[in-house]
Motif scaffolding. Structure first.
Motif, PDB file in Angstrom:
ATOM      1  N   PRO A 143       0.385   4.339  -3.267  1.00  0.00           N
ATOM      2  CA  PRO A 143      -0.633   4.980  -2.405  1.00  0.00           C
ATOM      3  C   PRO A 143      -1.857   5.482  -3.150  1.00  0.00           C
ATOM      4  CG  PRO A 143       1.272   6.414  -2.685  1.00  0.00           C
ATOM      5  CD  PRO A 143       1.649   5.093  -3.272  1.00  0.00           C
ATOM      6  N   ALA A 168       0.829  -1.205   0.000  1.00  0.00           N
ATOM      7  CA  ALA A 168       0.000   0.000   0.000  1.00  0.00           C
ATOM      8  C   ALA A 168       0.865   1.257   0.000  1.00  0.00           C
ATOM      9  CB  ALA A 168      -0.927  -0.006   1.208  1.00  0.00           C
ATOM     10  N   ALA A 169       1.988   1.213   0.698  1.00  0.00           N
ATOM     11  CA  ALA A 169       2.888   2.368   0.732  1.00  0.00           C
ATOM     12  C   ALA A 169       3.574   2.579  -0.620  1.00  0.00           C
ATOM     13  CB  ALA A 169       3.936   2.179   1.828  1.00  0.00           C
ATOM     14  N   ALA A 212      -4.423   0.491  -1.922  1.00  0.00           N
ATOM     15  CA  ALA A 212      -3.987   1.349  -0.820  1.00  0.00           C
ATOM     16  C   ALA A 212      -5.184   2.046  -0.164  1.00  0.00           C
ATOM     17  CB  ALA A 212      -2.981   2.381  -1.320  1.00  0.00           C
ATOM     18  N   ARG A 242      -6.238   1.571   3.694  1.00  0.00           N
ATOM     19  CA  ARG A 242      -6.415   2.668   4.647  1.00  0.00           C
ATOM     20  C   ARG A 242      -7.800   2.613   5.293  1.00  0.00           C
ATOM     21  NH1 ARG A 242      -3.452   5.456   0.528  1.00  0.00           N
ATOM     22  NH2 ARG A 242      -5.397   6.161  -0.465  1.00  0.00           N
TER      23      ARG A 242
END
Length: 245
Positions: free
Chosen positions: A210, A206-207, A215, A219
């Motif tokens: 983003p 996910a990083a 991602a 979150r």
């Protein structure tokens, strides 16, 4: 130059499971629930298909275990996975891509690398760059592989490379590389990518991307996943304390 202009566009293959709770991404549970893990799997698949939709190709084929959903973008053919182990199903995907005597190269990826960028595949598969290359190999960080391509896919070549290959082990990628070498193929190496298998993998992927759906979904589920992880840890601590009494 004439050969480059006449080179057929590649066939792109994605092998995936329908994102149904309890059937996909089971190593994400815990900390995630089966429903949350399936939501992450759906987002990963949607990102993968959207990215490959931007890669120049003659055909785009989703080899699916299950039924397509709203996550399927236009322009994709859907074919069912056959019975058998993963090695047999991957070989069958290449065999299907070569049906009809097409001379187009074929490249296969899974649904576990939503961070992939279109240029990662578009550049090596371009007619100019693929001259003299027999196969493409994308190693995964866990010792497996996330991509395999064949410049001249045939059922025989696919079976020789894949059938009987030990799957889902830390040595799967090395075993595939050995088979590619024994076959005498000139291999174009793709970047190492991380598969999404565990909660730690999900956070790292996910990083890396983003702006993607994966991602965004990660979150959204972050608090729930963290809460689930905390609950699991607390339960383990309680059991350990009880065992020590």
């Amino acid at each position: 130059m004439r050969a480059v202009l006449a080179a057929p566009p590649p066939t792109l293959l994605v092998v995936a499971k329908e994102p149904v709770p309890g059937r996909v991404k089971t190593r994400l549970t815990p900390p995630y629930t089966p429903e949350q893990a399936a939501a992450l799997a759906e987002a990963a698949l949607a990102d993968t298909l959207r990215t490959l939709s931007a890669v120049p190709a003659g055909r785009r084929i989703l080899v699916l275990d299950g039924s397509p959903g709203r996550w399927l973008p236009p322009g994709w053919e859907v074919v069912p996975q056959p019975a058998g182990g993963l090695d047999v199903r991957l070989a069958a995907a290449f065999a299907g891509a070569s049906a009809g005597g097409t001379s187009a190269p074929a490249l296969l990826v899974g649904m576990d690398t939503p961070q992939i960028a279109a240029r990662t595949l578009a550049e090596p598969l371009s007619a100019a760059r693929r001259q003299g290359v027999d196969a493409w190999y994308g190693p995964a960080a866990d010792g497996g592989f996330w991509a395999l391509g064949l410049a001249r896919p045939t059922p025989e070549t696919a079976a020789r490379l894949l059938v009987g290959l030990p799957m889902s082990t830390p040595h799967t990628g090395a075993a595939l590389e050995e088979r590619l070498a024994r076959a005498g193929l000139v291999v174009g190496r793709l970047p190492v990518l991380r598969d999404v298998d565990t909660a730690e993998d999900a956070a790292r992927v996910a990083a890396l991307a983003p702006a993607g759906r994966f991602a965004a979904r990660w979150r959204e589920l972050g608090d729930a996943g963290a809460a689930a992880a905390g609950t699991t840890a607390a339960a383990a601590g309680t059991q350990a304390e009880a065992a020590g009494r």
